[in-house]
Each structure stands twice: as structure tokens, then as C-alpha cells.
Enzyme design. Sequence first.
Site, mmCIF file in Angstrom:
data_model
loop_
_atom_site.group_PDB
_atom_site.id
_atom_site.type_symbol
_atom_site.label_atom_id
_atom_site.label_comp_id
_atom_site.label_asym_id
_atom_site.label_seq_id
_atom_site.Cartn_x
_atom_site.Cartn_y
_atom_site.Cartn_z
ATOM 1 N N TYR A 116 -7.025 7.749 16.186
ATOM 2 C CA TYR A 116 -6.759 6.304 16.202
ATOM 3 C C TYR A 116 -8.028 5.544 16.560
ATOM 4 C CZ TYR A 116 -4.349 1.894 16.834
ATOM 5 O OH TYR A 116 -3.944 0.597 16.693
ATOM 6 N N ARG A 131 -8.140 -13.255 -17.735
ATOM 7 C CA ARG A 131 -9.030 -13.885 -16.770
ATOM 8 C C ARG A 131 -9.349 -15.261 -17.333
ATOM 9 N NH1 ARG A 131 -9.437 -10.881 -11.780
ATOM 10 N NH2 ARG A 131 -7.541 -12.074 -11.848
ATOM 11 N N ASP A 135 -20.801 -10.759 -1.834
ATOM 12 C CA ASP A 135 -19.686 -9.924 -2.274
ATOM 13 C C ASP A 135 -20.336 -8.723 -2.957
ATOM 14 O OD1 ASP A 135 -17.729 -8.688 -3.886
ATOM 15 O OD2 ASP A 135 -16.542 -10.533 -3.922
ATOM 16 N N PHE A 156 -1.377 -15.120 -11.235
ATOM 17 C CA PHE A 156 -1.569 -14.195 -12.357
ATOM 18 C C PHE A 156 -0.931 -12.830 -12.110
ATOM 19 C CE2 PHE A 156 -4.912 -11.678 -10.317
ATOM 20 C CZ PHE A 156 -5.362 -12.555 -9.336
ATOM 21 N N PHE A 161 -14.003 -16.327 -7.166
ATOM 22 C CA PHE A 161 -13.175 -15.158 -7.433
ATOM 23 C C PHE A 161 -11.805 -15.449 -6.834
ATOM 24 C CE2 PHE A 161 -11.283 -11.000 -6.612
ATOM 25 C CZ PHE A 161 -11.234 -10.550 -7.912
ATOM 26 N N THR A 162 -10.769 -14.921 -7.476
ATOM 27 C CA THR A 162 -9.380 -15.285 -7.149
ATOM 28 C C THR A 162 -9.068 -15.168 -5.655
ATOM 29 O OG1 THR A 162 -8.779 -13.030 -7.749
ATOM 30 C CG2 THR A 162 -8.510 -14.710 -9.446
ATOM 31 N N LYS A 172 -14.259 -0.509 -5.890
ATOM 32 C CA LYS A 172 -15.144 -0.745 -7.054
ATOM 33 C C LYS A 172 -16.290 0.267 -7.031
ATOM 34 C CE LYS A 172 -12.366 -4.355 -7.210
ATOM 35 N NZ LYS A 172 -12.680 -5.668 -6.700
#
Length: 478
Positions: free
Chosen positions: A71, A381, A214, A448, A123-124, A257
Amino acid sequence: MRCRAEPYRIKMVEPLPRTTEEERHACIVTAGYNTFLLPSNAVTIDLLTDSGTNAMSAQQWAGMMVGDEAYAGAVSFTHLEEAVRDVYGYRHIVPTHQGRGAEHILAKLLIKNGDVIPGNMYFTTTRLHQELAGGTFCDVIIPAAHVPTSTHPFKGDVDIAALRALIAECGPQRIPYLSIAATVNMAGGQPISLRNLREVRAVAQDHRIRVILDIARIAENAFFIQQREPGCAGKTVRAIVRELCDLSDGAAMSAKKDPCCNIGGFLALNDPLLYEEACRLVVIYEGLHTYGGMAGRYMEAVAIGIRESVDDDHIRARVEQVAYLGDQLRTTGIPLVLPVGGHGVYIDAKRFLPHIPHDAFPAQTLAAAVYVDSGIRTMERGIVSAGRNPATGDHYYPKLELVRIAIPRRVYTNAHMDAVAESVARVFAQREDLHGLQMIVEPKYLRFFQARFKPLSFTLPLSSETQTRATGHSSRTR
Ligand SMILES: *Cc1c(COP(=O)(O)O)cnc(C)c1O
């Protein structure tokens, strides 16, 4: 362009689901013409996203077995921290369950009501967390980024004059940080240049504003810099990644990613005081600061994936496969966002379906049509992804109305890419038969993902059999 041989071999395979066109028709109706709502066993080639859908390496799978599930103070956390320090150079990290967990904490940490956050295209999830924290995102990407036909090599660059003007207009005290993506997903996976980020950094420093990157696809961005930016051909991707990160104060990372993991992410920060505050927040929303939202085995796999992601041969094969699909589509005359980006090929739905008005969702229509044609899943998109302006309630009407064909890393071969190009070409030949959609279920946030649609008239008649049936109201619209 021909791809060089991939720098890996495959030792585990999964059979692809097969469906008939009749079944796919039924599935897309049930899914409300939203590819996010399709069951994956009805999808033959899944190019919805490159997020969490990648093939991990043997080393990463080995890491999954030795992950430390303590933990507190797990060794796997230390491995992750070391990998972030080695590769990206950030001093502190707070693990999160995925990228948006990091965005949430970052927004809570830095944004006050009325703040403005400039960035290189929205970005969303990033913008939504900024808005929910009381901020307003302000796009300062160069105008070429909004023009699909522009072949500018760095369409992720910031318009420095626009950035300066914005800072002058609202004052630096209202700008908690610059939100800079590398690469820019919504522009088509387009890179920012090292030179431009240096300029951004200089402007930010003049006004004591932080730069937060990002870094979900920073290795892909670095590869483009190596290929395109004067003076960078001799540098490794790893060195360029480090140079980019060194121009920032912190980063939000989706480990789904570049690092090829199925889940995971983190917030990286250099400022020790901010890091302390982030530790206070992460225990509320994610978990203890040495695991955030991740199991120990995932931290282990992310740590390994980060190191592997900056290997030159790996990233070249990845980006060249995307370019290969781009070339196949271009030879059949499909209108694309150019240059082709790092993680997917983006079809310009406005030019593909010029007869469908923007508020009849051309890209949503096209993604549904490609699915019905071949069982290949892509994503919208465009206007659906852009959502509504919270102040006015209107659609945002983005200039780019795109279908993204995202390519998971190391999952499909170029023969699969050929099948994609053939399917898109078939739909292109029948594009006059597509008429657009009407939104019948609209979620308030990130619509979306879960919005539902119905055809404006009969639509998606892609076999001759259904075309003759489709007079007036088709049975498929129930
Ligand atoms: C995927 C993504 C995110 C959000 O990450 P999740 O892991 O999906 O929460 C943020 N920024 C960019 C550019 C992304 O592509």
C-alpha cells in the site's frame, strides 16, 4: 513510403472477430451510431484509439509479475519515479489512475475562478478539467493547425504573437500556466518544434508563468523533431524528449499512450511545494501518493514502458506505420489532415462529405459508415467531441471536422492498414448516400463518449441490397 521491418517479433496473438454487414447494421443502430457504444466483439479492426490498447513488451509483462503491491512505499513506485527522472527529468511525481486523473489534480492545484489557460489547441478531458476548476481555455495554436491542407511541419506550434497578446490582455496573474501538448491530438497528432517551445518558455519566464506539458505522446513528437527540425537529425529521440521536458515545470502523463500500458498516468512537478500540495490532493481523489490510482504491477509496467518508448527504432516503426496508412489513403484520393501525424490518420470529413452540414455531424456519420462497411472502428474528432461552450450553450463548431483512425502500438500489421484503406475508399465511392445524423441523447460533459444519434433520413446504405430497401424510413432507424 515503405516501412522498414518492425523491430520486434510477435509471440501472442488474438483472433479477430468477424461479422456480417447485416450484423454490423444492427450493432450500429443499437449503439446509437456512436462507435464508442459498440461492443468490441463486433469490431474486426479496432482503431478507435491508441489509448490503453497497445501491445506491451515481454519485459513489461515480466514487470507485471514482480510488481510490488504494498500500500505504501512500493518498490514499483520507486522504479516509476526513477524512470520519470531518468527519461523526462522531472523531480517529483504523483501517480494517477490515468491521464485525466493528473489533469484533475493539476487543475485543482493551480486554477482559480476566472483564470485563463492558454494552450496549443484544446484536448477534451484537459479543457473540461480546466473549466470545472473555474478556468477558461484559450487556444493560441498557429492558424495553420486549423487548416487540414497546410503541410506546415510543426502544426503544434504556439502562435507566439497571439500568446503575448493574450497575456497583455488578461494579465499574467490570471494565467496559472500554459497548457502545451506534444503532440497535439485534436490537430491530428501534430508536433510542436523545439524552437517554438523555447520561445514559449522565454515568454512564460518573462511573465513568471509556468509551462506544463501534456507528454502522452512526447516520444512521437521528438521523432518528428529529429526528422524535421534543422539541427536535430543527429540527436536521439531520448535526448530530444529530455530537451522538451527541460523547457517545462511539470507534465501530465497518460501512460496509456507512449508507454504502451493498458492503464496508468502521473502528474510530474519540479516545484517541491507544489508537489507537497499535489500529495494532499491525490489521497482524496486517487490514492496514496506512492500508488495514486495504480496497482504496483502497472507502475512497474509503466516504468519499463517509459524507457522503451524513447528507443529510436521503436518510435520510427510506430510513426512509419501511421505514415504507411496515410500513404495508402492518399493514393485513393481520401482528404486527410496533412502532414500525417504521430498516432493516427485523420480524415477531413468536411471535404469527404461536403454535402452534410456541420450540425448534422459529418465525421460522426463517416465513422459509423466505415464501421458498417467493414467492421473497422474509428472515432469522431469534430463537433461532437468539441462539445458546447458553457457560457453560451452553443456547439463550439471547431474548424476541424475529423474522423480519427488511431493506430495502437505494435498491435496491427500493414496488411490490416491495407484493409482500412480499402474500406475507406469504398465508403468514399458511396459518399453521396450518406445524409448525416441527429443527436437524440446528449450528455452534459464529454458528450462524444455516450451521445446517441439517429439518421436524418435513411442513411448508411452501403450494400446494394439495403439501398433498394431504404426508401423512406428504413427498418434500421428503429
Ligand atoms: C488520452 C489523453 C489524455 C487523457 O488521458 P487518459 O489516460 O485517457 O485519461 C490527455 N491528453 C491527451 C493529449 C491525450 O491523448
